[in-house]
Design an enzyme around this catalytic site. Structure first.
Site, PDB file in Angstrom:
ATOM      1  N   HIS A 123      -4.841  -9.034  -0.602  1.00 10.61           N
ATOM      2  CA  HIS A 123      -4.703  -7.591  -0.866  1.00 10.61           C
ATOM      3  C   HIS A 123      -3.825  -7.457  -2.112  1.00 10.61           C
ATOM      4  O   HIS A 123      -2.609  -7.635  -2.053  1.00 10.61           O
ATOM      5  CB  HIS A 123      -4.084  -6.887   0.355  1.00 10.61           C
ATOM      6  CG  HIS A 123      -4.216  -5.390   0.319  1.00 10.61           C
ATOM      7  ND1 HIS A 123      -4.509  -4.637   1.446  1.00 10.61           N
ATOM      8  CD2 HIS A 123      -4.080  -4.502  -0.697  1.00 10.61           C
ATOM      9  CE1 HIS A 123      -4.553  -3.355   1.113  1.00 10.61           C
ATOM     10  NE2 HIS A 123      -4.291  -3.251  -0.189  1.00 10.61           N
ATOM     11  N   VAL A 124      -4.475  -7.157  -3.213  1.00  7.50           N
ATOM     12  CA  VAL A 124      -3.774  -7.160  -4.512  1.00  7.50           C
ATOM     13  C   VAL A 124      -2.616  -6.172  -4.518  1.00  7.50           C
ATOM     14  O   VAL A 124      -2.694  -5.095  -3.918  1.00  7.50           O
ATOM     15  CB  VAL A 124      -4.776  -6.842  -5.668  1.00  7.50           C
ATOM     16  CG1 VAL A 124      -5.364  -5.454  -5.545  1.00  7.50           C
ATOM     17  CG2 VAL A 124      -4.111  -7.035  -7.027  1.00  7.50           C
ATOM     18  N   HIS A 125      -1.508  -6.559  -5.133  1.00  7.87           N
ATOM     19  CA  HIS A 125      -0.357  -5.658  -5.249  1.00  7.87           C
ATOM     20  C   HIS A 125       0.447  -5.971  -6.508  1.00  7.87           C
ATOM     21  O   HIS A 125       0.590  -7.119  -6.900  1.00  7.87           O
ATOM     22  CB  HIS A 125       0.539  -5.735  -4.007  1.00  7.87           C
ATOM     23  CG  HIS A 125       0.925  -7.128  -3.607  1.00  7.87           C
ATOM     24  ND1 HIS A 125       0.048  -7.999  -2.981  1.00  7.87           N
ATOM     25  CD2 HIS A 125       2.088  -7.802  -3.735  1.00  7.87           C
ATOM     26  CE1 HIS A 125       0.662  -9.151  -2.751  1.00  7.87           C
ATOM     27  NE2 HIS A 125       1.905  -9.066  -3.200  1.00  7.87           N
ATOM     28  N   GLN A 126       0.931  -4.906  -7.090  1.00  5.18           N
ATOM     29  CA  GLN A 126       1.700  -4.973  -8.328  1.00  5.18           C
ATOM     30  C   GLN A 126       3.191  -4.921  -7.989  1.00  5.18           C
ATOM     31  O   GLN A 126       3.653  -3.972  -7.360  1.00  5.18           O
ATOM     32  CB  GLN A 126       1.312  -3.761  -9.194  1.00  5.18           C
ATOM     33  CG  GLN A 126       2.304  -3.342 -10.243  1.00  5.18           C
ATOM     34  CD  GLN A 126       1.980  -3.954 -11.590  1.00  5.18           C
ATOM     35  OE1 GLN A 126       0.862  -3.926 -12.059  1.00  5.18           O
ATOM     36  NE2 GLN A 126       2.975  -4.541 -12.192  1.00  5.18           N
TER      37      GLN A 126
END
Ligand SMILES: [Zn+2]
Length: 167
Positions: A123-126
């Site tokens: 789950h992509v996160h910045q």
């Protein structure tokens, strides 16, 4: 020590746990939780498409993460609207952090894939990490668990107020 998963066993969580959402994804869990429980999940802000969450295991005070609501692993797979929403929420996060914590700089980044150091790879996160002159020297001090959890609660309240003010 804060137990990040303890709320999994709260009764109100059962419907979500038994639902079709992937079990164990921290971001989906926060995104799917009742906004009334944002403090428990350290959710600072929600748009329709993304959310900002204070990191429970921060590199620095005010370390937050911006993630899409959608469970997608790769930045390049996000619909344009979602990618744009994340970018806007990241800008918003920078403004709030600058206003509330007065950092002198920021590190922003995405660890794409486990090999690159992602704690939650699917789950992509910045990451948005505020920086102060000399902060690499005081990190060992705030690494103390008790101080860190107190500092987290205070930071959450301050930053949440900052986000709410700016909306
Ligand atoms: Zn997810």
């Amino acid at each position: 020590m804060i137990q990040p998963m303890q709320h999994l066993w709260a009764p109100w969580r059962m419907a979500f746990i038994k639902g079709e959402k992937p079990a164990g994804c921290f971001f989906c869990e926060a995104a799917g939780a009742d906004p009334g429980d944002d403090a428990a999940h350290l959710v600072l802000a929600r748009t329709g498409l993304s959310l900002a969450i204070l990191n429970r295991y921060p590199y620095n005070n005010g370390h937050l993460m911006v993630a899409p609501v959608a469970h997608l692993a790769n930045l390049e797979d996000l619909p344009r609207e979602t990618a744009s929403d994340m970018a806007t929420l990241t800008q918003h996060s920078l403004r709030v952090l600058r206003d509330v914590l007065k950092p002198q700089g920021f590190n922003l980044g995405i660890n794409a894939g486990k090999t690159a150091g992602a704690g939650v790879a699917d789950h992509v996160h910045q990451h948005v990490v505020p920086r102060w002159d000399g902060d690499t020297n005081f990190m060992p001090v705030i690494a103390d668990t008790k101080i860190l959890s107190e500092s987290l609660a205070t930071s959450y309240q301050q930053l949440r107020a900052g986000f709410d003010r700016m909306v």
